[in-house]
Motif scaffolding. Sequence first.
Motif, PDB file in Angstrom:
ATOM      1  N   GLN A   4       0.820  -1.213   0.000  1.00 20.86           N
ATOM      2  CA  GLN A   4       0.000   0.000   0.000  1.00 20.86           C
ATOM      3  C   GLN A   4       0.856   1.266   0.000  1.00 20.86           C
ATOM      4  OE1 GLN A   4      -3.331   0.205  -0.204  1.00 20.86           O
ATOM      5  NE2 GLN A   4      -3.499  -1.998  -0.408  1.00 20.86           N
ATOM      6  N   ALA A   5       2.141   1.145  -0.069  1.00 18.48           N
ATOM      7  CA  ALA A   5       3.041   2.304  -0.037  1.00 18.48           C
ATOM      8  C   ALA A   5       2.816   3.196  -1.251  1.00 18.48           C
ATOM      9  CB  ALA A   5       4.489   1.835  -0.004  1.00 18.48           C
ATOM     10  N   THR A   6       3.240   4.444  -1.129  1.00 18.46           N
ATOM     11  CA  THR A   6       3.110   5.409  -2.210  1.00 18.46           C
ATOM     12  C   THR A   6       3.855   4.921  -3.443  1.00 18.46           C
ATOM     13  OG1 THR A   6       2.964   7.212  -0.638  1.00 18.46           O
ATOM     14  CG2 THR A   6       3.597   7.786  -2.882  1.00 18.46           C
ATOM     15  N   GLU A   7       3.169   4.889  -4.569  1.00 21.62           N
ATOM     16  CA  GLU A   7       3.793   4.466  -5.820  1.00 21.62           C
ATOM     17  C   GLU A   7       3.770   5.572  -6.866  1.00 21.62           C
ATOM     18  OE1 GLU A   7       2.170   0.775  -7.142  1.00 21.62           O
ATOM     19  OE2 GLU A   7       2.646  -0.223  -5.264  1.00 21.62           O
ATOM     20  N   LEU A  23      11.982  17.660  -6.869  1.00 20.42           N
ATOM     21  CA  LEU A  23      12.079  16.436  -7.671  1.00 20.42           C
ATOM     22  C   LEU A  23      13.012  15.423  -7.013  1.00 20.42           C
ATOM     23  CD1 LEU A  23      12.163  17.836 -11.322  1.00 20.42           C
ATOM     24  CD2 LEU A  23      10.265  16.708 -10.150  1.00 20.42           C
ATOM     25  N   ASN A  24      14.118  15.882  -6.468  1.00 19.25           N
ATOM     26  CA  ASN A  24      15.042  14.981  -5.775  1.00 19.25           C
ATOM     27  C   ASN A  24      14.390  14.346  -4.553  1.00 19.25           C
ATOM     28  OD1 ASN A  24      17.127  15.369  -7.579  1.00 19.25           O
ATOM     29  ND2 ASN A  24      18.109  16.971  -6.361  1.00 19.25           N
ATOM     30  N   ASP A  25      13.617  15.134  -3.804  1.00 19.54           N
ATOM     31  CA  ASP A  25      12.928  14.600  -2.628  1.00 19.54           C
ATOM     32  C   ASP A  25      11.908  13.538  -3.024  1.00 19.54           C
ATOM     33  OD1 ASP A  25      14.406  16.343  -1.055  1.00 19.54           O
ATOM     34  OD2 ASP A  25      12.739  17.716  -0.669  1.00 19.54           O
ATOM     35  N   ALA A  26      11.144  13.803  -4.073  1.00 21.00           N
ATOM     36  CA  ALA A  26      10.140  12.842  -4.538  1.00 21.00           C
ATOM     37  C   ALA A  26      10.815  11.559  -5.034  1.00 21.00           C
ATOM     38  CB  ALA A  26       9.275  13.461  -5.634  1.00 21.00           C
ATOM     39  N   GLU A  27      11.895  11.707  -5.773  1.00 18.48           N
ATOM     40  CA  GLU A  27      12.607  10.528  -6.274  1.00 18.48           C
ATOM     41  C   GLU A  27      13.169   9.705  -5.113  1.00 18.48           C
ATOM     42  OE1 GLU A  27      16.042   9.213  -9.453  1.00 18.48           O
ATOM     43  OE2 GLU A  27      15.993  11.290  -8.781  1.00 18.48           O
ATOM     44  N   ALA A  28      13.701  10.354  -4.113  1.00 20.47           N
ATOM     45  CA  ALA A  28      14.257   9.643  -2.958  1.00 20.47           C
ATOM     46  C   ALA A  28      13.165   8.873  -2.218  1.00 20.47           C
ATOM     47  CB  ALA A  28      14.947  10.623  -2.017  1.00 20.47           C
ATOM     48  N   GLU A  29      11.992   9.479  -2.089  1.00 14.32           N
ATOM     49  CA  GLU A  29      10.873   8.799  -1.425  1.00 14.32           C
ATOM     50  C   GLU A  29      10.448   7.554  -2.203  1.00 14.32           C
ATOM     51  OE1 GLU A  29       6.286   9.744  -0.102  1.00 14.32           O
ATOM     52  OE2 GLU A  29       7.709  11.402  -0.189  1.00 14.32           O
ATOM     53  N   LEU A  30      10.325   7.687  -3.505  1.00  9.04           N
ATOM     54  CA  LEU A  30       9.950   6.537  -4.324  1.00  9.04           C
ATOM     55  C   LEU A  30      11.058   5.486  -4.378  1.00  9.04           C
ATOM     56  CD1 LEU A  30       7.987   8.065  -7.324  1.00  9.04           C
ATOM     57  CD2 LEU A  30       7.099   6.676  -5.454  1.00  9.04           C
ATOM     58  N   ARG A  31      12.296   5.913  -4.336  1.00  7.51           N
ATOM     59  CA  ARG A  31      13.408   4.972  -4.349  1.00  7.51           C
ATOM     60  C   ARG A  31      13.335   4.040  -3.135  1.00  7.51           C
ATOM     61  NH1 ARG A  31      17.636   8.240  -4.090  1.00  7.51           N
ATOM     62  NH2 ARG A  31      17.398   8.827  -6.265  1.00  7.51           N
ATOM     63  N   GLN A  32      12.918   4.573  -1.981  1.00  4.38           N
ATOM     64  CA  GLN A  32      12.770   3.747  -0.784  1.00  4.38           C
ATOM     65  C   GLN A  32      11.711   2.664  -0.992  1.00  4.38           C
ATOM     66  OE1 GLN A  32      14.647   3.813   2.028  1.00  4.38           O
ATOM     67  NE2 GLN A  32      15.895   5.285   0.904  1.00  4.38           N
ATOM     68  N   ILE A  42      11.783   4.026 -11.613  1.00  2.00           N
ATOM     69  CA  ILE A  42      11.015   5.258 -11.438  1.00  2.00           C
ATOM     70  C   ILE A  42      10.907   5.970 -12.782  1.00  2.00           C
ATOM     71  CG2 ILE A  42      10.958   7.522 -10.315  1.00  2.00           C
ATOM     72  CD1 ILE A  42      12.579   6.204  -8.015  1.00  2.00           C
ATOM     73  N   LEU A  43       9.691   6.375 -13.117  1.00  2.00           N
ATOM     74  CA  LEU A  43       9.436   7.157 -14.324  1.00  2.00           C
ATOM     75  C   LEU A  43       9.027   8.560 -13.899  1.00  2.00           C
ATOM     76  CD1 LEU A  43       9.125   7.326 -17.400  1.00  2.00           C
ATOM     77  CD2 LEU A  43       6.744   6.592 -17.090  1.00  2.00           C
ATOM     78  N   ALA A  44       9.816   9.556 -14.317  1.00  2.00           N
ATOM     79  CA  ALA A  44       9.526  10.956 -14.026  1.00  2.00           C
ATOM     80  C   ALA A  44       8.970  11.595 -15.298  1.00  2.00           C
ATOM     81  CB  ALA A  44      10.788  11.687 -13.588  1.00  2.00           C
ATOM     82  N   THR A  45       7.785  12.185 -15.178  1.00  2.00           N
ATOM     83  CA  THR A  45       7.117  12.781 -16.337  1.00  2.00           C
ATOM     84  C   THR A  45       6.916  14.268 -16.118  1.00  2.00           C
ATOM     85  OG1 THR A  45       5.929  10.709 -16.726  1.00  2.00           O
ATOM     86  CG2 THR A  45       5.056  12.688 -17.802  1.00  2.00           C
ATOM     87  N   ARG A  51       4.475  21.190 -13.395  1.00  2.00           N
ATOM     88  CA  ARG A  51       3.824  19.955 -12.932  1.00  2.00           C
ATOM     89  C   ARG A  51       4.582  18.727 -13.418  1.00  2.00           C
ATOM     90  NH1 ARG A  51      -0.582  16.711 -15.209  1.00  2.00           N
ATOM     91  NH2 ARG A  51      -1.237  15.315 -13.550  1.00  2.00           N
ATOM     92  N   TYR A  52       4.945  17.896 -12.464  1.00  2.00           N
ATOM     93  CA  TYR A  52       5.677  16.653 -12.724  1.00  2.00           C
ATOM     94  C   TYR A  52       5.011  15.528 -11.952  1.00  2.00           C
ATOM     95  CZ  TYR A  52       9.400  19.770 -14.279  1.00  2.00           C
ATOM     96  OH  TYR A  52      10.125  20.741 -14.925  1.00  2.00           O
ATOM     97  N   THR A  53       5.080  14.325 -12.486  1.00  2.00           N
ATOM     98  CA  THR A  53       4.694  13.150 -11.720  1.00  2.00           C
ATOM     99  C   THR A  53       5.872  12.187 -11.725  1.00  2.00           C
ATOM    100  OG1 THR A  53       3.639  12.145 -13.669  1.00  2.00           O
ATOM    101  CG2 THR A  53       2.199  13.301 -12.115  1.00  2.00           C
ATOM    102  N   LEU A  54       6.043  11.517 -10.612  1.00  2.00           N
ATOM    103  CA  LEU A  54       7.045  10.466 -10.488  1.00  2.00           C
ATOM    104  C   LEU A  54       6.307   9.234 -10.001  1.00  2.00           C
ATOM    105  CD1 LEU A  54       8.564  13.294  -9.696  1.00  2.00           C
ATOM    106  CD2 LEU A  54      10.462  11.733  -9.389  1.00  2.00           C
TER     107      LEU A  54
END
Length: 71
Positions: A4-7, A23-32, A42-45, A51-54
């Motif tokens: 159920q973790a953030t994806e 963006l670095n903070d979001a990528e680090a969170e998803l990397r965990q 991880i796909l960064a759009t 506006r970006y989505t990761l």
Amino acid sequence: MRSQATERLEVLITEPGQLHELLNDAEAELRQVAMAQRCAGILATRHNPGRYTLELSDTVPFGETWEQTLS
């Protein structure tokens, strides 16, 4: 099956100076999350300049981050 973790994270930039930090903070969170699941990269759009989505993506090799820009 994924946990159920953030994806997926949405990043909204209101100050240009925030871009790389947010963006670095979001990528680090998803990397965990990716490290725990060991099944997706991880796909960064970039949707527009503010506006970006990761998100975790099975199309991106585990351990990699790919970028794409939507027109």
